[in-house]
Design an enzyme around this catalytic site. Structure first.
Site, PDB file in Angstrom:
ATOM      1  N   ARG A  19       0.893  -1.291   0.249  1.00 38.83           N
ATOM      2  CA  ARG A  19      -0.108  -0.067  -0.015  1.00 38.83           C
ATOM      3  C   ARG A  19       0.906   1.242   0.083  1.00 38.83           C
ATOM      4  O   ARG A  19       0.535   2.283  -0.789  1.00 38.83           O
ATOM      5  CB  ARG A  19      -1.137   0.204   1.174  1.00 38.83           C
ATOM      6  CG  ARG A  19      -1.746   1.199   1.210  1.00 38.83           C
ATOM      7  CD  ARG A  19      -2.847   1.565   2.192  1.00 38.83           C
ATOM      8  NE  ARG A  19      -2.905   0.539   3.521  1.00 38.83           N
ATOM      9  CZ  ARG A  19      -1.967   0.689   4.379  1.00 38.83           C
ATOM     10  NH1 ARG A  19      -1.158   1.875   4.563  1.00 38.83           N
ATOM     11  NH2 ARG A  19      -2.040   0.007   5.535  1.00 38.83           N
ATOM     12  N   LYS A  34      -8.317   6.258 -19.487  1.00 41.90           N
ATOM     13  CA  LYS A  34      -8.619   6.758 -20.829  1.00 41.90           C
ATOM     14  C   LYS A  34      -7.582   6.616 -21.670  1.00 41.90           C
ATOM     15  O   LYS A  34      -6.884   5.527 -21.942  1.00 41.90           O
ATOM     16  CB  LYS A  34      -9.311   7.964 -20.577  1.00 41.90           C
ATOM     17  CG  LYS A  34     -10.511   8.320 -19.421  1.00 41.90           C
ATOM     18  CD  LYS A  34     -11.491   7.647 -19.584  1.00 41.90           C
ATOM     19  CE  LYS A  34     -12.569   7.435 -18.651  1.00 41.90           C
ATOM     20  NZ  LYS A  34     -12.823   8.780 -17.730  1.00 41.90           N
TER      21      LYS A  34
END
Ligand SMILES: *Cc1c(COP(=O)(O)O)cnc(C)c1O
Length: 383
Positions: A46, A195
């Site tokens: 993490r 994207k």
């Protein structure tokens, strides 16, 4: 170094031990320490992971940032950046931002006492008028969605300096290949890497690039504290996609220009929005800071019947949300991406019921144009 070279070499030399050319996927939660008080630089994924770090270093280099950060999605990236602010803080946000950005601000961060004034993208006086002593930041998108309005960067940068604000830029639509906001004076760049950057409609990822050392430390702290980080597999996919960004964007932009010009010739099309068109009201302004016009073409057709006909008849172009991938996609913003906005706000944003947004891919442009032509044609079929 040129940006296409930096892109192609993203993640290279992350494993000097083996010389692996492709960044290894460090699918591990934790890392053993050599001895008490010694570290390999990694302790828990993490906090930091070598595959993720390769991607973070790449976006930092591409955007000219001090540091980069990778998140589980574009909205995870935005949530973390918005967590810089506290109850009582105020933000000025350009209208026409991504729908999920509105939702996050109005439904989540509003509950924590962070207030927002939305202003028309192009109206510099409105940004100025919205600023209060509580204002901390201006948030804009490099190009608005779906009509591709281009903000006046020079004026907003001057405003940011005058009022000592942070300027946050969601650069999803232009990417660092065309536009590097930090070089112009912005403070934080955000991306939905889902994207253009990952580029294959196969990964959800978010990226942040921060210019200032102290601000980067705060974002790094929040990234670990909130924990919405990108996994190693998706970090690898994002690096893999990023390597061809220059090639893809060149092809997508060329296709977009040809399609925009084609659409203008059609009697079923009322108006075409693409900053690459010479008469588009954003054509001059975008060239002041961006080396490209993007690969989204929005267009208004003559009737709801045409909207229905186009959507039902397109074969090659898929009717799906998202943008920036190699496959072309089309959406009806009024009932999809912008459905949550009031009719009034939609009208202000140019989102009429007959507007279509085309995310142009890398297919051969003659095939795309043929698909659009047969779908637009009013021959009685499908009406
Ligand atoms: C898609 C998108 C987002 C959200 O990103 P996710 O990766 O879907 O969470 C944010 N901003 C813009 C401009 C987008 O297009």
């Amino acid at each position: 170094m040129h940006i296409a070279t930096i892109l192609a070499h993203a993640g290279l030399q992350t494993d000097p031990q083996t010389g692996a050319i492709s960044t290894p996927i460090y699918q591990t939660a934790t890392f053993a320490h050599p001895a008490i008080g010694e570290s390999t630089g990694f302790d828990y994924s993490r906090s930091s992971n070598p595959t993720r770090k390769a991607l973070e270093d790449a976006i930092a280099q591409l955007e000219g940032a001090h540091a980069g950060f990778a998140f589980a999605s574009g909205l995870a990236a935005l949530s973390t950046v918005l967590s810089l602010f506290s109850s009582g803080d105020h933000l000025v946000v350009a209208e026409g931002c991504y729908g999920g950005t509105y939702r996050l601000l109005d439904q989540i961060f509003a509950r924590f006492g962070i207030t927002v004034t939305y202003v028309p993208v192009l109206d510099v006086a409105a940004y100025r008028a919205a600023i209060t002593p509580k204002t901390q930041a201006i948030l804009i998108e490099s190009v608005s969605n779906p009509c591709l309005w281009v903000p006046d960067y020079a004026a907003l940068l001057a405003l940011k300096i005058e009022h000592n604000l942070l300027l946050l830029v969601d650069n999803t639509f232009l990417t660092p290949y065309w536009f590097r906001p930090l070089e112009q004076g912005a403070d934080i760049v955000l991306h939905s890497a889902s994207k253009f950057i990952a580029g294959h409609n196969d990964t959800i990822a978010g990226l942040v690039a921060v210019k200032d050392v102290a601000l980067a430390e705060r974002v790094g702290y929040l990234q670990n504290a909130i924990g919405a980080t990108l996994g190693a597999q998706d970090a690898w996919l994002t690096i893999r996609g990023m390597k061809t960004l220059a090639l893809r964007l060149n092809a997508q932009q060329q296709n977009s220009q040809r399609i925009a010009e084609f659409l203008q010739t059609r009697t079923e099309v009322r108006q075409v929005f693409y900053p690459g068109l010479a008469h588009d009201e954003n054509h001059q302004r975008i060239q002041q800071f961006s080396s490209g016009f993007g690969a989204i073409v929005s267009f208004e057709v003559d009737s709801l019947a045409t909207v229905k006909r186009v959507i039902s008849r397109l074969k090659l172009i898929s009717y799906a949300e998202s943008l920036g991938g190699v496959e072309s996609l089309i959406t009806v913003p009024a009932i999809q991406t912008h459905a949550n906005l009031s009719a009034e706000v939609r009208a202000q944003l140019g989102v009429s019921d007959t507007l279509l947004r085309l995310a142009v891919g890398i297919e051969d442009v003659t095939d795309l144009i043929a698909d659009l032509a047969q779908a637009l044609e009013t021959d009685g079929v499908g009406q």
